[in-house]
Motif scaffolding. Structure first.
Motif, PDB file in Angstrom:
ATOM      1  N   GLN A 122      -1.664  -4.762  -4.051  1.00 46.55           N
ATOM      2  CA  GLN A 122      -0.350  -4.463  -4.606  1.00 46.55           C
ATOM      3  C   GLN A 122       0.389  -3.397  -3.791  1.00 46.55           C
ATOM      4  O   GLN A 122       1.594  -3.504  -3.551  1.00 46.55           O
ATOM      5  N   LEU A 153       5.588  -9.652  -6.822  1.00 50.20           N
ATOM      6  CA  LEU A 153       5.458  -9.067  -5.495  1.00 50.20           C
ATOM      7  C   LEU A 153       5.074 -10.121  -4.475  1.00 50.20           C
ATOM      8  O   LEU A 153       5.555 -10.135  -3.347  1.00 50.20           O
ATOM      9  N   ARG A 175       7.406  -5.170   1.128  1.00 49.31           N
ATOM     10  CA  ARG A 175       8.703  -5.479   0.537  1.00 49.31           C
ATOM     11  C   ARG A 175       9.731  -4.401   0.886  1.00 49.31           C
ATOM     12  O   ARG A 175      10.869  -4.684   1.265  1.00 49.31           O
ATOM     13  N   GLN A 176       9.307  -3.152   0.767  1.00 50.04           N
ATOM     14  CA  GLN A 176      10.220  -2.052   1.062  1.00 50.04           C
ATOM     15  C   GLN A 176      10.630  -2.042   2.532  1.00 50.04           C
ATOM     16  O   GLN A 176      11.796  -1.827   2.868  1.00 50.04           O
ATOM     17  N   GLU A 231       3.871  -4.134  -1.850  1.00 49.73           N
ATOM     18  CA  GLU A 231       5.035  -3.304  -2.154  1.00 49.73           C
ATOM     19  C   GLU A 231       5.564  -2.627  -0.894  1.00 49.73           C
ATOM     20  O   GLU A 231       6.784  -2.557  -0.673  1.00 49.73           O
TER      21      GLU A 231
END
Length: 413
Positions: A288, A366, A295-296, A292
């Protein structure tokens, strides 16, 4: 075996599949197969790959080696040959190697296969890196494209030219500083077509090797099978940070790490597209956090490469990063593949054991966010379908060489 018993026509059609790959796991299999070839020499032309992984006691070792030499001299259409150190090891629990002299007749038999041999593999047993193969076995093979070998200092100093070689794997050879100069290792090797190089983390001449071969490398992997890097060097040892500039056309980089923050240390590279990291159990919060972060960074347009995590429990699956290529179109992912004894999930962010999804269910939001931004580059050589039942190799268990009496009778039809 069942199809071979149907009729003469079915027998002739299925026999090549039965003998295409032959694996020796026990000395009796070597003796049995040699006897079959003496009785039915027409089988020799069917064999394309031989795997030798059979320990032999001192009392019968010469007989086994003699039969193996006979097999290799008869199978003149052989394309691939793979060895472990089992045949050359003591029969004690320590699995000590290099205690038997390498038979010169076996060297000659392997060398005689140079007209057809395209792949040669020699895998040391775990923790036994000191057994040295004579490079003369394959140094004259003009068609050899893949070489996996463990050779010590003296052998690596010899002059070798392999004009067709595209992949060199020396990852099982660990040479740490021992007070002697290893700067000339592989200096006399000429590999003009080399594209894929797999080397260990803990050697002292990585930079020189990449200075010599790096200009043509498109795939570079640093393996750390025995976690030698942490034992060898007290500070973080990161050759994948220091040396990738020596590979100007590098496309795919693979290495082992314990922290994904190492991505911030990788220098910019004009052609590097894919980065794979061998990681301990990429599941739960690790997954996770990684998703994340991806993604950022994608939102900030700060992610320079397609990055995946590779499950270190799958480290024994050779060529895993290429077996599950990183450029698979997103509509084909995720995919679940079954190979003997394993169920593997292939996603845009990683390759891992499928049971991790049961233990640590992923958060779909996600996963989808990363998948939407994953590369759509296609790979025409990739197939998302896998059927573990389609295995025509001859890899029978100990002492059972495909019911030799029955096959011998069939071969005479």
């Amino acid at each position: 075996m069942t199809l071979a018993r149907v009729s003469r026509r079915w027998h002739s059609a299925t026999l090549p599949f039965l003998y295409e790959e032959v694996s020796f796991r026990h000395p009796t299999q070597v003796r049995s197969f040699a006897s079959t070839l003496r009785t039915h020499p027409n089988i020799c032309r069917l064999v394309r790959k031989i795997v030798v992984d059979c320990p032999a006691t001192k009392e019968i070792r010469d007989l086994v080696v003699g039969d193996l030499i006979y097999i290799l001299t008869q199978c003149t259409e052989l394309r691939a040959l793979a060895f472990t150190d089992s045949l050359f090891a003591m029969e004690d629990d320590l699995r000590r190697v290099a205690l038997y002299a390498f038979p010169t007749a076996l060297t000659a038999a392997i060398r005689a296969l140079s007209r057809t041999l395209v792949r040669f593999e020699q895998w040391p047993q775990g923790g036994t890196p000191h057994f040295t193969w004579p490079i003369a076995c394959v140094s004259t093979a003009p068609l050899l494209t893949t070489l996996t070998i463990n050779i010590d200092h003296d052998e690596s100093l010899k002059s070798v030219e392999l004009a067709a070689l595209e992949e060199l794997d020396i990852s099982c050879q660990y040479v740490v500083p021992r007070g002697s100069d290893h700067s000339q290792r592989f200096a006399n090797w000429r590999l003009p077509r080399l594209k894929r190089l797999i080397m260990p983390m803990a050697i002292d001449n990585q930079g020189r090797l990449l200075q010599q071969f790096g200009r043509s490398i498109t795939y570079l992997e640093f393996r750390d099978h025995l976690d030698m890097a942490t034992r060898w060097h007290k500070t973080p040892w990161r050759p994948y940070v220091d040396y990738i500039h020596l590979c100007p056309i590098l496309q795919h980089l693979v290495f082992q790490e314990y922290d994904t923050s190492v991505l911030d240390l990788l220098p910019s590279h004009p052609t590097l597209t894919y980065v794979d990291i061998w990681f301990n159990s990429p599941a739960g919060h690790i997954r996770q956090d990684f998703l994340e972060r991806c993604r950022q960074r994608r939102s900030a347009s700060d992610l320079r490469w397609n990055v995946r995590l590779l499950d270190r429990s799958l480290n024994a699956v050779r060529q895993l990063p290429e077996l599950f290529p990183p450029g698979v179109p997103e509509e084909e992912l995720p995919s679940i593949h079954a190979i003997p004894g394993l169920s593997i999930t292939h996603t845009a962010w990683g390759v891992y054991r499928s049971d991790l999804d049961i233990l640590y269910p992923p958060e779909d939001s996600l996963e989808e966010a990363v998948s939407e931004n994953s590369s759509s580059d296609s790979d025409s050589t990739y197939s998302s379908e896998s059927d573990p039942s389609e295995d025509d190799s001859v890899t029978e268990s100990e002492g059972e060489m495909l019911e030799e009496d029955e096959i011998a009778a069939l071969a005479s039809i």
